[in-house]
Design a protein around this motif. Structure first.
Motif, PDB file in Angstrom:
ATOM      1  N   CYS A 131     -11.686  12.537  11.322  1.00  0.00           N
ATOM      2  CA  CYS A 131     -11.095  12.697   9.983  1.00  0.00           C
ATOM      3  C   CYS A 131     -10.670  13.515   9.471  1.00  0.00           C
ATOM      4  N   GLU A 132     -10.568  14.504   9.942  1.00  0.00           N
ATOM      5  CA  GLU A 132      -9.830  15.854  10.689  1.00  0.00           C
ATOM      6  C   GLU A 132      -8.352  15.488  11.060  1.00  0.00           C
ATOM      7  N   PHE A 133      -8.131  13.735  12.185  1.00  0.00           N
ATOM      8  CA  PHE A 133      -6.732  13.532  12.543  1.00  0.00           C
ATOM      9  C   PHE A 133      -6.469  13.014  11.404  1.00  0.00           C
ATOM     10  N   CYS A 134      -6.941  12.430  10.797  1.00  0.00           N
ATOM     11  CA  CYS A 134      -6.890  11.112   9.716  1.00  0.00           C
ATOM     12  C   CYS A 134      -6.128  11.536   8.970  1.00  0.00           C
ATOM     13  N   ALA A 135      -6.649  12.868   8.758  1.00  0.00           N
ATOM     14  CA  ALA A 135      -6.087  13.846   7.180  1.00  0.00           C
ATOM     15  C   ALA A 135      -4.713  14.246   7.369  1.00  0.00           C
ATOM     16  N   ASN A 136      -4.789  14.632   8.575  1.00  0.00           N
ATOM     17  CA  ASN A 136      -3.378  15.228   9.223  1.00  0.00           C
ATOM     18  C   ASN A 136      -2.610  14.044   9.554  1.00  0.00           C
ATOM     19  N   HIS A 137      -2.747  13.160   9.978  1.00  0.00           N
ATOM     20  CA  HIS A 137      -1.443  12.256  10.680  1.00  0.00           C
ATOM     21  C   HIS A 137      -1.352  11.235  10.474  1.00  0.00           C
ATOM     22  N   ILE A 138      -2.065  11.344   9.732  1.00  0.00           N
ATOM     23  CA  ILE A 138      -2.572   8.702   9.189  1.00  0.00           C
ATOM     24  C   ILE A 138      -2.315   8.691   7.844  1.00  0.00           C
ATOM     25  N   THR A 139      -1.182   7.756   8.014  1.00  0.00           N
ATOM     26  CA  THR A 139      -1.065   7.847   6.617  1.00  0.00           C
ATOM     27  C   THR A 139      -0.961   5.756   6.444  1.00  0.00           C
ATOM     28  N   LYS A 194     -10.241  13.721   1.860  1.00  0.00           N
ATOM     29  CA  LYS A 194      -9.073  14.178   2.196  1.00  0.00           C
ATOM     30  C   LYS A 194      -8.347  13.408   2.881  1.00  0.00           C
ATOM     31  N   MET A 195      -9.144  11.565   3.275  1.00  0.00           N
ATOM     32  CA  MET A 195      -8.356  11.337   4.494  1.00  0.00           C
ATOM     33  C   MET A 195      -7.686   9.758   3.546  1.00  0.00           C
ATOM     34  N   GLY A 196      -7.692   9.790   2.060  1.00  0.00           N
ATOM     35  CA  GLY A 196      -7.016   9.070   1.153  1.00  0.00           C
ATOM     36  C   GLY A 196      -8.234   8.525   0.123  1.00  0.00           C
ATOM     37  N   LYS A 197      -7.483   7.889  -0.537  1.00  0.00           N
ATOM     38  CA  LYS A 197      -8.606   6.707  -1.544  1.00  0.00           C
ATOM     39  C   LYS A 197      -9.711   6.252  -1.033  1.00  0.00           C
ATOM     40  N   VAL A 198     -10.968   6.546  -1.737  1.00  0.00           N
ATOM     41  CA  VAL A 198     -11.682   6.224  -1.372  1.00  0.00           C
ATOM     42  C   VAL A 198     -12.783   5.813  -1.615  1.00  0.00           C
ATOM     43  N   PHE A 199     -13.508   4.279  -1.129  1.00  0.00           N
ATOM     44  CA  PHE A 199     -14.161   3.430  -1.898  1.00  0.00           C
ATOM     45  C   PHE A 199     -15.276   3.187  -1.285  1.00  0.00           C
ATOM     46  N   PHE A 200     -16.227   3.140  -2.090  1.00  0.00           N
ATOM     47  CA  PHE A 200     -17.467   3.042  -1.635  1.00  0.00           C
ATOM     48  C   PHE A 200     -17.673   1.976  -2.162  1.00  0.00           C
ATOM     49  N   LEU A 201     -18.428   0.875  -0.474  1.00  0.00           N
ATOM     50  CA  LEU A 201     -19.216  -0.420  -1.106  1.00  0.00           C
ATOM     51  C   LEU A 201     -20.233  -0.416  -0.464  1.00  0.00           C
ATOM     52  N   HIS A 202     -20.572  -0.389  -2.296  1.00  0.00           N
ATOM     53  CA  HIS A 202     -22.081  -0.695  -2.480  1.00  0.00           C
ATOM     54  C   HIS A 202     -22.375  -1.761  -2.543  1.00  0.00           C
ATOM     55  N   LEU A 203     -23.853  -2.011  -1.892  1.00  0.00           N
ATOM     56  CA  LEU A 203     -24.890  -2.945  -1.727  1.00  0.00           C
ATOM     57  C   LEU A 203     -26.036  -2.914  -1.728  1.00  0.00           C
ATOM     58  N   ASP A 204     -26.968  -3.406  -2.213  1.00  0.00           N
ATOM     59  CA  ASP A 204     -29.188  -3.062  -2.024  1.00  0.00           C
ATOM     60  C   ASP A 204     -29.242  -3.453  -1.049  1.00  0.00           C
ATOM     61  N   PHE A 205     -30.246  -2.595  -0.630  1.00  0.00           N
ATOM     62  CA  PHE A 205     -30.878  -1.760   0.786  1.00  0.00           C
ATOM     63  C   PHE A 205     -31.105  -3.387   1.095  1.00  0.00           C
ATOM     64  N   MET A 215       0.774  -0.958   0.100  1.00  0.00           N
ATOM     65  CA  MET A 215       0.177  -0.072  -0.277  1.00  0.00           C
ATOM     66  C   MET A 215       0.397   1.027   0.515  1.00  0.00           C
ATOM     67  N   ASN A 216       0.460   2.164  -0.609  1.00  0.00           N
ATOM     68  CA  ASN A 216       1.429   3.502  -0.779  1.00  0.00           C
ATOM     69  C   ASN A 216       0.771   4.274   0.026  1.00  0.00           C
ATOM     70  N   SER A 217       1.535   5.232   0.100  1.00  0.00           N
ATOM     71  CA  SER A 217       1.130   6.709   1.045  1.00  0.00           C
ATOM     72  C   SER A 217      -0.188   6.925   1.608  1.00  0.00           C
ATOM     73  N   THR A 218      -1.012   6.406   0.878  1.00  0.00           N
ATOM     74  CA  THR A 218      -2.504   7.077   0.265  1.00  0.00           C
ATOM     75  C   THR A 218      -2.798   6.165   1.859  1.00  0.00           C
ATOM     76  N   ASN A 219      -4.225   6.397   2.269  1.00  0.00           N
ATOM     77  CA  ASN A 219      -5.288   5.780   3.190  1.00  0.00           C
ATOM     78  C   ASN A 219      -6.191   4.882   2.634  1.00  0.00           C
ATOM     79  N   CYS A 220      -6.677   3.969   2.517  1.00  0.00           N
ATOM     80  CA  CYS A 220      -7.726   3.096   2.283  1.00  0.00           C
ATOM     81  C   CYS A 220      -8.967   3.395   2.651  1.00  0.00           C
ATOM     82  N   VAL A 221     -10.199   4.560   2.225  1.00  0.00           N
ATOM     83  CA  VAL A 221     -10.567   4.642   3.192  1.00  0.00           C
ATOM     84  C   VAL A 221     -12.961   4.291   2.565  1.00  0.00           C
ATOM     85  N   LEU A 222     -12.590   3.312   3.476  1.00  0.00           N
ATOM     86  CA  LEU A 222     -13.811   2.455   3.137  1.00  0.00           C
ATOM     87  C   LEU A 222     -15.201   3.294   3.585  1.00  0.00           C
ATOM     88  N   ILE A 223     -16.615   3.517   2.560  1.00  0.00           N
ATOM     89  CA  ILE A 223     -17.130   4.162   2.780  1.00  0.00           C
ATOM     90  C   ILE A 223     -18.213   3.471   2.612  1.00  0.00           C
TER      91      ILE A 223
END
Length: 163
Positions: free
Chosen positions: A66-74, A92-103, A1-9
């Motif tokens: 969110c602010e803490f991760c954006a400024n201090h976490i890699t 701003k926290m990293g590369k964002v991945f939307f986990l899409h699943l039907d309701f 994994m590179n320096s960018t965080n992997c953010v799961l939404i």
């Protein structure tokens, strides 16, 4: 994994925490779960935070996270709470991945105990309405949309190929 965080939404119950753990096992990267860290920090469950301090207070805690991760976490996998993209710029926290699943798939996955942990999922109809309201924000907040109707291993592999 590179320096960018992997953010799961994604919506409550879409598998963010499970995928974070699977990504950790596959990559060795540190995994963080915003809901778990907030409950640890407050020494209260999320339903208790909502009941005693209110949703607005909880959203402020998410914003601080969110602010803490954006400024201090890699180099970290970050599983967010389902509402975080509605109130915070998760990109701003990293590369964002939307986990899409039907309701309906989400609803089928959750048992009573899982639903009880989610204050905004107490009534199916209102949860579905919230799901529909949030869908566009999830899509617009993500760098990638991932079909979450597959095994955690396949989802993790797809995400790792995009990092």
């Amino acid at each position: 994994m590179n320096s960018t965080n992997c953010v799961l939404i994604g919506f409550m119950g879409s598998g963010k925490s499970t995928i974070a753990r699977t990504l950790h096992k596959k990559s060795g990267a540190l995994a963080m779960d915003s809901d778990l860290l907030i409950t640890y920090q407050e020494n209260l469950s999320i339903p208790e935070i909502f009941a005693t301090k209110g949703e607005r207070y909880f959203r402020k805690l998410e914003s601080n996270f969110c602010e803490f991760c954006a400024n201090h976490i890699t180099h970290t996998i970050i599983a967010t709470g389902g509402g975080m993209p509605m109130f915070c710029n998760v990109k701003k926290m990293g590369k964002v991945f939307f986990l899409h699943l039907d309701f309906e798939m989400i609803f089928m996955r959750l048992n009573e105990k899982e639903i009880a942990k989610r204050p905004l999922f107490q009534e199916k109809d209102s949860a579905f309405k919230l799901y529909k309201e949030r869908l566009e924000t999830y899509q617009n907040s993500a760098h990638y949309c991932i079909n979450a109707n597959q095994t955690p291993q396949n989802i993790a592999q797809e995400i790792l190929s995009l990092l």
